[in-house]
Design a protein around this motif. Structure first.
Motif, PDB file in Angstrom:
ATOM      1  N   ALA A  22       0.732  -1.143  -0.139  1.00  0.00           N
ATOM      2  CA  ALA A  22       0.097   0.299  -0.131  1.00  0.00           C
ATOM      3  C   ALA A  22       0.997   1.340  -0.098  1.00  0.00           C
ATOM      4  O   ALA A  22       0.248   2.297  -0.388  1.00  0.00           O
ATOM      5  CB  ALA A  22      -0.935  -0.130   1.196  1.00  0.00           C
ATOM      6  N   ALA A  23       2.141   1.208   0.411  1.00  0.00           N
ATOM      7  CA  ALA A  23       2.956   2.209   0.608  1.00  0.00           C
ATOM      8  C   ALA A  23       3.421   2.894  -0.825  1.00  0.00           C
ATOM      9  O   ALA A  23       3.605   4.061  -0.861  1.00  0.00           O
ATOM     10  CB  ALA A  23       4.206   1.928   1.236  1.00  0.00           C
ATOM     11  N   CYS A  24       3.118   2.125  -1.936  1.00  0.00           N
ATOM     12  CA  CYS A  24       3.668   2.502  -3.194  1.00  0.00           C
ATOM     13  C   CYS A  24       2.857   3.584  -3.917  1.00  0.00           C
ATOM     14  O   CYS A  24       1.611   3.132  -4.301  1.00  0.00           O
ATOM     15  CB  CYS A  24       4.123   1.289  -4.171  1.00  0.00           C
ATOM     16  N   PRO A  25       3.052   4.692  -4.064  1.00  0.00           N
ATOM     17  CA  PRO A  25       2.059   5.641  -4.781  1.00  0.00           C
ATOM     18  C   PRO A  25       1.773   5.140  -6.057  1.00  0.00           C
ATOM     19  O   PRO A  25       1.023   6.014  -6.954  1.00  0.00           O
ATOM     20  CB  PRO A  25       2.939   6.818  -4.731  1.00  0.00           C
ATOM     21  N   THR A  26       2.646   4.520  -6.830  1.00  0.00           N
ATOM     22  CA  THR A  26       2.436   4.211  -8.224  1.00  0.00           C
ATOM     23  C   THR A  26       1.972   2.735  -8.447  1.00  0.00           C
ATOM     24  O   THR A  26       1.822   2.345  -9.589  1.00  0.00           O
ATOM     25  CB  THR A  26       3.744   4.331  -9.197  1.00  0.00           C
ATOM     26  N   ARG A  84       7.487   0.682 -13.362  1.00  0.00           N
ATOM     27  CA  ARG A  84       6.590   1.786 -12.634  1.00  0.00           C
ATOM     28  C   ARG A  84       7.088   2.597 -11.573  1.00  0.00           C
ATOM     29  O   ARG A  84       6.695   3.632 -11.226  1.00  0.00           O
ATOM     30  CB  ARG A  84       5.138   0.936 -12.383  1.00  0.00           C
ATOM     31  N   CYS A  85       8.323   2.027 -10.966  1.00  0.00           N
ATOM     32  CA  CYS A  85       8.848   2.678  -9.817  1.00  0.00           C
ATOM     33  C   CYS A  85       9.460   4.099 -10.274  1.00  0.00           C
ATOM     34  O   CYS A  85      10.106   4.144 -11.033  1.00  0.00           O
ATOM     35  CB  CYS A  85       9.988   1.619  -9.509  1.00  0.00           C
ATOM     36  N   MET A  86       9.211   4.889  -9.178  1.00  0.00           N
ATOM     37  CA  MET A  86       9.923   6.143  -9.432  1.00  0.00           C
ATOM     38  C   MET A  86      10.922   6.629  -8.233  1.00  0.00           C
ATOM     39  O   MET A  86      11.341   7.667  -8.129  1.00  0.00           O
ATOM     40  CB  MET A  86       8.952   7.451  -9.484  1.00  0.00           C
ATOM     41  N   ALA A 141       3.406  -0.066  -7.869  1.00  0.00           N
ATOM     42  CA  ALA A 141       4.529  -1.072  -8.301  1.00  0.00           C
ATOM     43  C   ALA A 141       4.669  -2.279  -7.888  1.00  0.00           C
ATOM     44  O   ALA A 141       5.360  -2.925  -8.250  1.00  0.00           O
ATOM     45  CB  ALA A 141       5.762  -0.274  -8.604  1.00  0.00           C
ATOM     46  N   ILE A 142       4.158  -2.344  -6.450  1.00  0.00           N
ATOM     47  CA  ILE A 142       4.347  -3.454  -5.663  1.00  0.00           C
ATOM     48  C   ILE A 142       3.266  -4.362  -5.565  1.00  0.00           C
ATOM     49  O   ILE A 142       2.238  -3.836  -5.563  1.00  0.00           O
ATOM     50  CB  ILE A 142       4.904  -3.333  -4.299  1.00  0.00           C
ATOM     51  N   LYS A 143       3.671  -5.531  -6.068  1.00  0.00           N
ATOM     52  CA  LYS A 143       2.663  -6.605  -5.864  1.00  0.00           C
ATOM     53  C   LYS A 143       2.803  -7.827  -4.918  1.00  0.00           C
ATOM     54  O   LYS A 143       4.200  -8.131  -4.979  1.00  0.00           O
ATOM     55  CB  LYS A 143       2.059  -7.160  -7.391  1.00  0.00           C
ATOM     56  N   ASN A 178       9.307   5.301  -0.573  1.00  0.00           N
ATOM     57  CA  ASN A 178       8.359   5.000   0.361  1.00  0.00           C
ATOM     58  C   ASN A 178       8.258   3.523   0.899  1.00  0.00           C
ATOM     59  O   ASN A 178       7.854   3.334   2.187  1.00  0.00           O
ATOM     60  CB  ASN A 178       6.968   5.225  -0.211  1.00  0.00           C
ATOM     61  N   CYS A 179       8.347   2.605   0.087  1.00  0.00           N
ATOM     62  CA  CYS A 179       8.323   1.404   0.516  1.00  0.00           C
ATOM     63  C   CYS A 179       9.052   0.988   1.513  1.00  0.00           C
ATOM     64  O   CYS A 179       9.021   0.311   2.453  1.00  0.00           O
ATOM     65  CB  CYS A 179       8.087   0.455  -0.899  1.00  0.00           C
ATOM     66  N   TYR A 180      10.496   1.448   1.251  1.00  0.00           N
ATOM     67  CA  TYR A 180      11.558   1.234   2.243  1.00  0.00           C
ATOM     68  C   TYR A 180      11.239   1.712   3.642  1.00  0.00           C
ATOM     69  O   TYR A 180      11.616   1.199   4.672  1.00  0.00           O
ATOM     70  CB  TYR A 180      12.895   1.751   1.810  1.00  0.00           C
TER      71      TYR A 180
HETATM   72  S1  SF4 Z   1      10.424   3.211  -4.416  1.00  0.00           S
HETATM   73 FE1  SF4 Z   1       9.396   2.275  -6.124  1.00  0.00          FE
HETATM   74  S2  SF4 Z   1       8.412   0.551  -5.406  1.00  0.00           S
HETATM   75 FE2  SF4 Z   1       8.950   1.824  -3.613  1.00  0.00          FE
HETATM   76  S3  SF4 Z   1       7.456   2.768  -3.243  1.00  0.00           S
HETATM   77 FE3  SF4 Z   1       8.616   4.045  -4.481  1.00  0.00          FE
HETATM   78  S4  SF4 Z   1       7.754   4.027  -6.593  1.00  0.00           S
HETATM   79 FE4  SF4 Z   1       7.009   2.209  -5.388  1.00  0.00          FE
END
Ligand code: SF4
Ligand code: HEM
Ligand code: HEM
Ligand code: SF4
Length: 366
Positions: A218-222, A242-244, A224-226, A248-250
């Motif tokens: 849920a943290a990924c704004p785009t 898709r990752c920018m 990109a995480i499944k 946020n995920c980290y």
């Molecule tokens: S670093 Fe990439 S995968 Fe992680 S939250 Fe941001 S856009 Fe999504």
């Protein structure tokens, strides 16, 4: 004294939060609070404030660092005890200010400060004051670059502009070590910004033990995480397209780090400022999309900042900030004059720019 829920305020000696700043004011500041007439910069690093009552406050500003040793803080406090009734203040840009209430106390204070090379006097007016910066490798977990190390390297190079007022106007430099921009680099004359360029990698072995997978997803704004199953274990997959690289995920999940020695780079921006008497606020613009992050002295970054500063100093009119200079001569010519290549990554393509960036409270009497 135990806490009595029926009478919560009884014997309470503190409230939540810090103590009132009024307790820490030098007496002359407290006495004249809100009743100041004007101030002037007497020489680099020395300000004089005049109050309605006739009182004068002489302030000496010295450069300091965001991370300081206890010994150095004690040295500063000793000087404050001797000259300033035990009061001193730190500015948001990590300078220290010593204030005295009489001109006769100014020279002895300056003499004691000059005796310690760790307290360089300066940082006012049309020069380069201390760089405001974020936490970098020392404290934060998402930085693309260091903060203190780069700031030290750049300031060592620009030090003469800290102790003089030899530029057309003030130049505010800021550093933020990732796009979260805790350092408010969007409104700085020259900004140094850390930028990740690779997606996070996933530590499949440990991720389900140390992270809540739905939170990471849920943290990924785009989006990109499944969710994914890897070697029979619950994990996630990242769609690199898709990752920018926002990190946020980290922040949610320590098993998805995105630091990378090659991918992480330094972006240089310029022309930002907050509103002043002359012109409206301006956002900094990207002028160099990627320089290598090259510790321990970051020579590429130091050279780039110096080049922009010197080209500006040579070409701008008096009182003109970097952004005002750029708008007067045109950004194309700024690239030419600074000898910075212009490419597709330098184009400002923020789609809402027209509506949002032109909003200002500034007005002028005609
Ligand atoms: S670093 Fe990439 S995968 Fe992680 S939250 Fe941001 S856009 Fe999504
Ligand atoms: C009548 C009240 C005051 C007015 C109108 C005023 C106005 C200003 C203005 C216009 C600036 C310049 C901003 C800029 O360069 O962009 C400034 C800077 C500054 N003021 Fe004040 N000020 C007042 C009182 C004070 C007081 C009471 C203090 C602290 C004791 C103070 C400390 C400073 C400092 C440290 C700077 C920055 C100087 C520099 O970095 O060059 N000011 N102020
Ligand atoms: C998590 C969010 C943020 C963090 C952790 C953060 C942290 C910081 C830090 C550490 C500083 C330097 C102060 C010092 O070194 O003593 C700073 C300064 C500053 N921050 Fe933030 N900040 C955050 C968000 C913001 C936001 C959203 C804004 C404005 C939109 C902002 C505006 C500023 C400004 C204007 C300064 C001072 C810059 C200067 O002195 O020129 N900050 N912040
Ligand atoms: S700018 Fe980013 S990396 Fe730097 S302190 Fe802020 S959140 Fe951490």
């Amino acid at each position: 004294m135990g806490y009595d829920p029926k009478n919560p305020m009884k014997d309470r000696i503190t409230d939540i939060g810090p103590r009132s700043y009024e307790e820490f004011m030098p007496p002359v500041i407290k006495k004249n609070f809100g009743k100041w007439l004007y101030h002037e910069i007497l020489e680099p690093g020395v300000l004089m404030h005049k109050a309605e009552s006739g009182d004068e406050v002489y302030t000496v500003r010295v450069g300091a660092a965001r991370l300081m040793s206890i010994e150095l803080i004690r040295d500063a406090l000793k000087i404050a005890d001797k000259h300033c009734d035990g009061c001193l203040r730190w500015t948001t840009r990590n300078n220290i200010e010593f204030m005295v209430d009489n001109k006769s106390k100014l020279e002895p204070l300056k003499a004691d400060l000059k005796a310690n090379p760790m307290f360089p006097i300066g940082g006012t007016g049309a020069g380069v004051t201390n760089i405001v910066h974020t936490q970098g490798w020392v404290h934060c977990h998402t930085p693309a670059i260091d903060a203190s190390g780069i700031v030290k390297s750049v300031m060592d190079d620009l030090f003469k502009h800290f102790q003089s007022m030899d530029l057309p106007a003030q130049v505010r430099i800021a550093l933020a070590c990732c796009l979260n921009m805790c350092g408010a680099v969007h409104c700085s004359d020259i900004a140094i910004l850390g930028f990740h360029r690779k997606p996070p990698f996933v530590q499949h072995e440990v991720i389900s033990q140390i992270c809540e997978l739905p939170l990471a997803i849920a943290a990924c704004p785009t989006g990109a995480i499944k969710p994914a199953t890897v070697d029979g274990k619950k994990s996630v997959s990242v769609n690199g397209e898709r990752c920018m690289f926002c990190g946020n995920c980290y922040t949610m999940c320590p098993a998805m780090p995105l630091m990378d020695a090659e991918g992480d780079c330094v972006v240089i921006m310029m022309g930002g400022k907050i509103s002043n008497r002359i012109s409206a606020p301006k956002f900094s613009k990207v002028v160099i999309p990627a320089l290598p992050s090259n510790p321990p002295r970051w020579p590429e970054v130091v050279a780039a900042v110096r080049n922009i500063l010197e080209t500006y100093a040579k070409n701008a009119n008096k009182y003109e900030r970097i952004g005002e200079w750029a708008e007067r001569i045109g950004w194309e010519r700024v690239f030419e004059k600074c000898n910075i290549p212009f490419n597709v990554k330098t184009i400002d393509d923020y789609t809402l720019a027209y509506n949002t960036l032109r909003t200002t409270t500034q007005f002028k009497f005609s």
